[in-house]
Design a protein around this motif. Structure first.
Motif, PDB file in Angstrom:
ATOM      1  N   VAL A   1       4.691 -20.376  -9.801  1.00 23.94           N
ATOM      2  CA  VAL A   1       4.123 -19.960  -8.525  1.00 23.94           C
ATOM      3  C   VAL A   1       5.136 -19.150  -7.712  1.00 23.94           C
ATOM      4  O   VAL A   1       6.354 -19.402  -7.766  1.00 23.94           O
ATOM      5  CB  VAL A   1       3.631 -21.186  -7.716  1.00 23.94           C
ATOM      6  CG1 VAL A   1       4.789 -21.920  -7.029  1.00 23.94           C
ATOM      7  CG2 VAL A   1       2.591 -20.783  -6.684  1.00 23.94           C
ATOM      8  N   GLN A   2       4.610 -18.173  -6.973  1.00 29.18           N
ATOM      9  CA  GLN A   2       5.418 -17.350  -6.076  1.00 29.18           C
ATOM     10  C   GLN A   2       4.638 -17.187  -4.771  1.00 29.18           C
ATOM     11  O   GLN A   2       3.689 -16.417  -4.697  1.00 29.18           O
ATOM     12  CB  GLN A   2       5.724 -15.988  -6.701  1.00 29.18           C
ATOM     13  CG  GLN A   2       6.512 -16.072  -8.001  1.00 29.18           C
ATOM     14  CD  GLN A   2       6.800 -14.705  -8.587  1.00 29.18           C
ATOM     15  OE1 GLN A   2       7.441 -13.869  -7.965  1.00 29.18           O
ATOM     16  NE2 GLN A   2       6.308 -14.477  -9.802  1.00 29.18           N
TER      17      GLN A   2
ATOM     18  N   GLN B   1      -1.374 -20.861  -8.898  1.00 32.10           N
ATOM     19  CA  GLN B   1      -0.504 -20.335  -9.945  1.00 32.10           C
ATOM     20  C   GLN B   1      -0.105 -18.894  -9.618  1.00 32.10           C
ATOM     21  O   GLN B   1      -0.788 -18.208  -8.872  1.00 32.10           O
ATOM     22  CB  GLN B   1      -1.201 -20.378 -11.311  1.00 32.10           C
ATOM     23  CG  GLN B   1      -2.216 -19.269 -11.555  1.00 32.10           C
ATOM     24  CD  GLN B   1      -3.573 -19.533 -10.940  1.00 32.10           C
ATOM     25  OE1 GLN B   1      -3.752 -20.429 -10.121  1.00 32.10           O
ATOM     26  NE2 GLN B   1      -4.576 -18.737 -11.332  1.00 32.10           N
ATOM     27  N   GLY B   2       1.001 -18.468 -10.192  1.00 27.25           N
ATOM     28  CA  GLY B   2       1.409 -17.074 -10.033  1.00 27.25           C
ATOM     29  C   GLY B   2       1.587 -16.682  -8.587  1.00 27.25           C
ATOM     30  O   GLY B   2       2.089 -17.450  -7.767  1.00 27.25           O
ATOM     31  N   HIS B   3       1.176 -15.462  -8.275  1.00 28.98           N
ATOM     32  CA  HIS B   3       1.336 -14.951  -6.920  1.00 28.98           C
ATOM     33  C   HIS B   3       0.289 -15.535  -5.967  1.00 28.98           C
ATOM     34  O   HIS B   3      -0.893 -15.560  -6.281  1.00 28.98           O
ATOM     35  CB  HIS B   3       1.223 -13.423  -6.900  1.00 28.98           C
ATOM     36  CG  HIS B   3       2.382 -12.725  -7.540  1.00 28.98           C
ATOM     37  ND1 HIS B   3       2.361 -12.308  -8.846  1.00 28.98           N
ATOM     38  CD2 HIS B   3       3.602 -12.397  -7.046  1.00 28.98           C
ATOM     39  CE1 HIS B   3       3.516 -11.732  -9.132  1.00 28.98           C
ATOM     40  NE2 HIS B   3       4.287 -11.771  -8.070  1.00 28.98           N
ATOM     41  N   ALA B   4       0.767 -15.998  -4.824  1.00 24.51           N
ATOM     42  CA  ALA B   4      -0.096 -16.369  -3.696  1.00 24.51           C
ATOM     43  C   ALA B   4       0.551 -15.734  -2.478  1.00 24.51           C
ATOM     44  O   ALA B   4       1.458 -16.294  -1.863  1.00 24.51           O
ATOM     45  CB  ALA B   4      -0.204 -17.872  -3.552  1.00 24.51           C
TER      46      ALA B   4
ATOM     47  N   ARG C   1      -6.191  -9.269  -9.265  1.00 25.98           N
ATOM     48  CA  ARG C   1      -5.328 -10.396  -8.872  1.00 25.98           C
ATOM     49  C   ARG C   1      -5.944 -11.188  -7.713  1.00 25.98           C
ATOM     50  O   ARG C   1      -5.263 -11.668  -6.835  1.00 25.98           O
ATOM     51  CB  ARG C   1      -3.923  -9.912  -8.523  1.00 25.98           C
ATOM     52  CG  ARG C   1      -3.169  -9.325  -9.706  1.00 25.98           C
ATOM     53  CD  ARG C   1      -1.690  -9.245  -9.443  1.00 25.98           C
ATOM     54  NE  ARG C   1      -1.380  -8.407  -8.297  1.00 25.98           N
ATOM     55  CZ  ARG C   1      -0.224  -8.397  -7.656  1.00 25.98           C
ATOM     56  NH1 ARG C   1       0.736  -9.232  -8.032  1.00 25.98           N
ATOM     57  NH2 ARG C   1      -0.010  -7.596  -6.637  1.00 25.98           N
TER      58      ARG C   1
ATOM     59  N   SER D   1      -3.845 -15.422  -5.784  1.00 32.61           N
ATOM     60  CA  SER D   1      -4.374 -14.309  -4.985  1.00 32.61           C
ATOM     61  C   SER D   1      -3.222 -13.461  -4.477  1.00 32.61           C
ATOM     62  O   SER D   1      -2.283 -13.980  -3.865  1.00 32.61           O
ATOM     63  CB  SER D   1      -5.194 -14.806  -3.790  1.00 32.61           C
ATOM     64  OG  SER D   1      -5.582 -13.722  -2.962  1.00 32.61           O
ATOM     65  N   ALA D   2      -3.333 -12.167  -4.722  1.00 34.84           N
ATOM     66  CA  ALA D   2      -2.319 -11.225  -4.249  1.00 34.84           C
ATOM     67  C   ALA D   2      -2.493 -10.885  -2.776  1.00 34.84           C
ATOM     68  O   ALA D   2      -1.755 -10.065  -2.238  1.00 34.84           O
ATOM     69  CB  ALA D   2      -2.365  -9.940  -5.083  1.00 34.84           C
TER      70      ALA D   2
ATOM     71  N   SER E   1      -2.761 -14.931 -11.404  1.00 38.33           N
ATOM     72  CA  SER E   1      -2.392 -15.029  -9.989  1.00 38.33           C
ATOM     73  C   SER E   1      -3.476 -15.730  -9.191  1.00 38.33           C
ATOM     74  O   SER E   1      -4.669 -15.462  -9.380  1.00 38.33           O
ATOM     75  CB  SER E   1      -2.164 -13.636  -9.390  1.00 38.33           C
ATOM     76  OG  SER E   1      -1.014 -13.032  -9.923  1.00 38.33           O
TER      77      SER E   1
END
Length: 266
Positions: free
Chosen positions: A146-147, A123-126, A32, A67-68, A65
């Motif tokens: 996005v989160q 996009q996704g997890h940041a 991720r 970036s986790a 994602s």
């Protein structure tokens, strides 16, 4: 017509140069796009050696994602393979750790310092360092999934990768405190409403919209855009008198260059 030049500043970072546009891609989707100090060093190196011919930089990521955040192995006694041990530095005392963090921060701070305008396509997890990398860019375009989250406080820490200043500047002190202290997610609609992102789009359109924004920026006269970025950046902390002086000095540089060049500067 320009040809794309691709390089690897880091095993998990891809750089693609297409004329005046540079696209940086976080490229470790299996984890991720978790981040490490060596990645931050690579980001700093790219920014510090950025060709003056690059006018726009897009920062994006492979996979679902953006970036986790920090590779959690960094917070274990053994650390991450091939990386400095954060806990090992902490065991040496505050001074060595503070110095190391200053180096880590360069991978983020550099993107507000470069003349090029920077766009994060998220996009996704940041989360944590991922959120702060997006905040390090001048503009943000987000996917509708996005989160965004600052999770450092839940770990007994604080955001320390240059993210606090832009977060407060964009959403205000009270909301920034609430976002960081609770570690909650900020979703696409709120991100746009709060000023964290310019626009939210379906995930499959994210890269195209970021590219369209880059093309629009590249359509602006280069000299004016080079003056505009630091001028607007200084407006946040300058007094009215200081900002007025910056405005007239920038305008004078542009106008005198026009006269010398016989017309609008490219």
């Amino acid at each position: 017509m320009t040809s794309t030049e691709t390089s690897r500043p880091h095993p998990h970072l891809r750089a693609e140069r297409d004329g005046e546009l540079l696209t940086l891609t976080l490229d470790n989707p299996g984890r991720r796009n978790s981040q490490t100090p060596s990645l931050w060093t690579a980001l700093a190196s790219v920014g510090e050696s950025l060709d003056p011919g690059v006018r726009v930089v897009i920062v994006r990521a492979e996979g679902p994602s953006f970036s986790a955040g920090l590779d959690r192995a960094m917070l274990t006694p053994q650390g991450a393979p091939g990386e400095v041990s954060v806990l090992g530095l902490a065991a040496q005392g505050e001074d060595p750790l503070t110095e190391a963090i200053e180096g880590f921060q360069r991978g983020f701070a550099i993107w507000s310092e470069v003349p090029a305008v920077t766009i994060a396509a998220v996009q996704g997890h940041a989360i944590g360092a991922g959120f702060q990398l997006a905040l390090a860019c001048d503009l943000r375009v987000v996917a509708d999934d996005v989160q965004l989250a600052m999770r450092e406080t839940s770990l007994g820490l604080v955001p320390d990768l240059t993210g606090t200043s832009p977060l407060v500047r964009l959403v205000g002190y009270a909301r920034a405190l609430e976002i960081c202290a609770t570690g909650r997610f900020v979703y696409a609609e709120e991100a746009v409403r709060a000023g964290l992102a310019s626009i939210a789009v379906p995930g499959e359109e994210l890269d195209a919209v970021a590219r369209d924004l880059a093309e629009a920026l590249l359509g602006a006269p280069a000299a004016a855009l080079r003056e505009l970025k630091p001028l607007l950046g200084s407006a946040v902390h300058a007094t009215p008198e200081e900002q007025q002086r910056s405005e007239r000095q920038a305008q004078a540089r542009l106008l005198t260059a026009m006269v010398r060049g016989g017309g609008k500067q490219a």
